[in-house]
Design an enzyme around this catalytic site. Sequence first.
Site, PDB file in Angstrom:
ATOM      1  CD  GLU A  61    -104.115 -66.566  63.269  1.00  8.13           C
ATOM      2  OE1 GLU A  61    -105.023 -66.591  62.875  1.00  8.13           O
ATOM      3  OE2 GLU A  61    -104.109 -67.966  64.326  1.00  8.13           O
ATOM      4  NE  ARG A  62    -103.677 -69.900  59.440  1.00  9.21           N
ATOM      5  CZ  ARG A  62    -103.913 -71.767  59.640  1.00  9.21           C
ATOM      6  NH1 ARG A  62    -103.568 -72.402  58.476  1.00  9.21           N
ATOM      7  NH2 ARG A  62    -105.051 -71.802  60.373  1.00  9.21           N
ATOM      8  CB  CYS A 118    -114.847 -73.541  52.496  1.00  5.05           C
ATOM      9  SG  CYS A 118    -115.678 -71.872  51.589  1.00  5.05           S
ATOM     10  CB  SER A 161    -111.485 -75.349  60.270  1.00  3.62           C
ATOM     11  OG  SER A 161    -111.571 -74.884  61.509  1.00  3.62           O
ATOM     12  CE  LYS A 175    -108.689 -64.221  65.160  1.00  3.34           C
ATOM     13  NZ  LYS A 175    -107.936 -64.407  64.126  1.00  3.34           N
ATOM     14  CG  PHE A 220    -105.617 -69.238  55.333  1.00  2.00           C
ATOM     15  CD1 PHE A 220    -105.591 -69.356  54.013  1.00  2.00           C
ATOM     16  CD2 PHE A 220    -106.483 -70.753  55.688  1.00  2.00           C
ATOM     17  CE1 PHE A 220    -105.278 -71.037  53.357  1.00  2.00           C
ATOM     18  CE2 PHE A 220    -105.838 -71.859  54.781  1.00  2.00           C
ATOM     19  CZ  PHE A 220    -105.276 -71.977  54.349  1.00  2.00           C
ATOM     20  CD  GLU A 227    -111.988 -78.399  54.766  1.00  2.00           C
ATOM     21  OE1 GLU A 227    -111.673 -77.942  55.657  1.00  2.00           O
ATOM     22  OE2 GLU A 227    -112.473 -77.266  54.058  1.00  2.00           O
TER      23      GLU A 227
HETATM   24  P1  NAD Z   1    -109.196 -71.609  61.022  1.00  2.09           P
HETATM   25  O1  NAD Z   1    -110.286 -72.639  61.571  1.00  2.09           O
HETATM   26  O2  NAD Z   1    -107.598 -72.821  61.275  1.00  2.09           O
HETATM   27  O3  NAD Z   1    -109.089 -70.339  61.462  1.00  2.09           O
HETATM   28  C1  NAD Z   1    -109.970 -69.555  61.072  1.00  2.09           C
HETATM   29  C2  NAD Z   1    -110.605 -68.358  62.273  1.00  2.09           C
HETATM   30  O4  NAD Z   1    -110.640 -68.906  63.782  1.00  2.09           O
HETATM   31  C3  NAD Z   1    -108.874 -67.650  62.468  1.00  2.09           C
HETATM   32  O5  NAD Z   1    -108.938 -66.499  62.008  1.00  2.09           O
HETATM   33  C4  NAD Z   1    -108.370 -67.707  63.671  1.00  2.09           C
HETATM   34  O6  NAD Z   1    -107.556 -67.561  64.233  1.00  2.09           O
HETATM   35  C5  NAD Z   1    -109.768 -68.334  64.425  1.00  2.09           C
HETATM   36  N1  NAD Z   1    -108.911 -69.602  65.301  1.00  2.09           N
HETATM   37  C6  NAD Z   1    -108.471 -70.646  65.406  1.00  2.09           C
HETATM   38  N2  NAD Z   1    -107.951 -71.190  66.619  1.00  2.09           N
HETATM   39  C7  NAD Z   1    -109.088 -70.809  67.347  1.00  2.09           C
HETATM   40  C8  NAD Z   1    -109.344 -71.486  68.600  1.00  2.09           C
HETATM   41  N3  NAD Z   1    -108.677 -72.525  68.425  1.00  2.09           N
HETATM   42  N4  NAD Z   1    -110.048 -71.320  69.157  1.00  2.09           N
HETATM   43  C9  NAD Z   1    -110.628 -69.720  68.463  1.00  2.09           C
HETATM   44  N5  NAD Z   1    -110.235 -69.262  67.444  1.00  2.09           N
HETATM   45  C10 NAD Z   1    -109.562 -69.961  66.819  1.00  2.09           C
HETATM   46  O7  NAD Z   1    -109.682 -71.437  59.406  1.00  2.09           O
HETATM   47  P2  NAD Z   1    -108.752 -71.484  58.720  1.00  2.09           P
HETATM   48  O8  NAD Z   1    -106.830 -72.181  58.139  1.00  2.09           O
HETATM   49  O9  NAD Z   1    -108.468 -70.029  58.967  1.00  2.09           O
HETATM   50  O10 NAD Z   1    -109.748 -71.644  57.274  1.00  2.09           O
HETATM   51  C11 NAD Z   1    -110.118 -72.891  56.703  1.00  2.09           C
HETATM   52  C12 NAD Z   1    -111.332 -73.872  56.607  1.00  2.09           C
HETATM   53  O11 NAD Z   1    -112.089 -72.590  56.364  1.00  2.09           O
HETATM   54  C13 NAD Z   1    -111.282 -74.669  55.666  1.00  2.09           C
HETATM   55  O12 NAD Z   1    -112.384 -75.552  56.787  1.00  2.09           O
HETATM   56  C14 NAD Z   1    -112.258 -74.043  55.125  1.00  2.09           C
HETATM   57  O13 NAD Z   1    -113.422 -74.997  54.760  1.00  2.09           O
HETATM   58  C15 NAD Z   1    -113.215 -73.129  56.149  1.00  2.09           C
HETATM   59  N6  NAD Z   1    -113.771 -72.263  54.919  1.00  2.09           N
HETATM   60  C16 NAD Z   1    -115.283 -72.230  55.040  1.00  2.09           C
HETATM   61  C17 NAD Z   1    -115.480 -71.568  54.316  1.00  2.09           C
HETATM   62  C18 NAD Z   1    -117.487 -71.638  54.233  1.00  2.09           C
HETATM   63  O14 NAD Z   1    -117.839 -70.338  54.234  1.00  2.09           O
HETATM   64  N7  NAD Z   1    -117.626 -72.207  54.800  1.00  2.09           N
HETATM   65  C19 NAD Z   1    -115.141 -70.705  53.164  1.00  2.09           C
HETATM   66  C20 NAD Z   1    -113.555 -70.152  53.729  1.00  2.09           C
HETATM   67  C21 NAD Z   1    -113.167 -71.684  54.379  1.00  2.09           C
END
Ligand code: NAD
Length: 497
Positions: free
Chosen positions: A175-176, A280, A225, A172, A148, A382
């Site tokens: 969704e937020r 991140c 994450s 994909k 998101f 984090e």
């Molecule tokens: P998230 O992991 O909750 O979601 C990321 C994606 O995964 C979304 O599209 C979501 O729909 C999907 N998803 C969520 N739960 C899932 C599941 N159980 N099974 C399969 N898919 C699932 O992350 P977020 O809250 O949207 O983003 C924040 C996180 O992303 C933080 O931890 C941040 O550090 C990380 N991030 C990392 C980078 C990097 O380059 N390393 C960049 C941006 C964000």
Amino acid sequence: MSIVQHLIHGELVTKGERTADVFNPSTGQAVRKVELASRATIQQAIDSAKAAFPAWRNTPPAKRAQVMFRFKQLLEQNEAKISQMISEEHGKTLEDAAGELKRGIENVEFACAAPELLKGEYSRNVGPNIDAWSDFQPLGVVAGITPFNFPAMVPLWMYPLAIACGNAFILKPSERDPSSTLFIAQLLLEAGLPKGILNVVHGDKEAVDALIEAPEVKALSFVGSTPIAEYIYAEGTKRGKRVQALGGAKNHAVLMPDADLDNAVSALMGAAYGSCGERCMAISVAVCVGDQVADALIAKLEPQIKALKIGAGTSCGLDMGPLVTAAARDKVLGYIDDGVAAGARLVVDGRGLRVAGNEDGYFVGGTLFDNVTPDMRIYKEEIFGPVLCVVRVSSLEQAMQLINEHEYGNGTCIFTRDGEAARLFCDEIEVGMVGVNVPLPVPVSYHSFGGWKRSLFGDLHAYGPDGVRFYTRRKAITQRWPQRASHEASQFAFPSL
Ligand code: NAD
């Protein structure tokens, strides 16, 4: 209430399947719904991409690049509209949203170089009458799953390059905050991309699992994450897919006694509290070498944190907006409670912030902890919110040991005037992206982005040269054209010069 649709085979489609609410985090109100794709809908997107791929693969790279040139123009023309869409669903300020879009456009510019990037490698006369070359061929249908916190930039890390390399892409998004991501994808179609080469499907775990399990999907790029990154890497590679899965972070800034403290403080303010800490690459730990540095830093930070201008992201001239959801706000508040209970000194408390006119928004004020120790949860985990932890150490070596022992290794930086210290830091620190007096060392598009340790699962980093490698596979071709009337005898020994 309007609904954010899927984009499949060039058409916006509503499936009438499950939906989720999308909120404006500044008001706490649900503003629209988003469709959550079933497996059947994901399969429809895959079928569309698979059918479109052969013609796109054979489209000259220069023609593919022309689409990217037009896309770049459309993105620039729509900057204000896109920034507004990002801000409304994510909560970040308009200026910050425009900044992420600009960094995303950089990746489109890089993709415009596809004809140069895909030239391959050629060697003449590797043997008698034999020439050899390496081709960079597209993989086919590839998919991206994005977080998101950068609804414009992170998808733009992925699909412009994948598509310029000749692949068909399924995105994909989170969704937020899906609206800006969808709108940007529509601009690429307006720029002339054939139907099916970019499909956008919204969804949650069901959609992601369908992408992981589909044999037609050859590669997965994930950003989000760490637990989900690890899951996608394990499940994807188990099925023989190429996977790059970028995860969470805990980024440390080291302040040396000789640092230019005023500039370091300005840099830290933006890096810790910009986007409400939901980056991140956000700096969430300041490691001060010596008590004098720590005391001076806190004395300078405290009034600036208390003076942060916080409000609805869509208002102008603010420093910080709200967190993305009520759950994200409650998680951050929980960490602040936890830090207090663990004995850290709460210098600035962001709890209980009320923003006049936006009382139901998901706001948390800038927060600063001193005397944080490595055993505390606020240090280890984090937080992804506007919380900066000060850890006191007595030497650079101790600071580096702390960072190297942390499970994450996304970004870090050192503030110093000492070239020797900076050089040692760059050489020995176990982190993927390092800044010297640069707080957010996010690589430009012609380098690649990626952390170490549990911040990235996979071998290749995102975008840039690694992105080209990730979205292509090599074919090595060795070709002989014997001279007329010559006859080569059978050779039973292994061919060599
Ligand atoms: P998230 O992991 O909750 O979601 C990321 C994606 O995964 C979304 O599209 C979501 O729909 C999907 N998803 C969520 N739960 C899932 C599941 N159980 N099974 C399969 N898919 C699932 O992350 P977020 O809250 O949207 O983003 C924040 C996180 O992303 C933080 O931890 C941040 O550090 C990380 N991030 C990392 C980078 C990097 O380059 N390393 C960049 C941006 C964000």
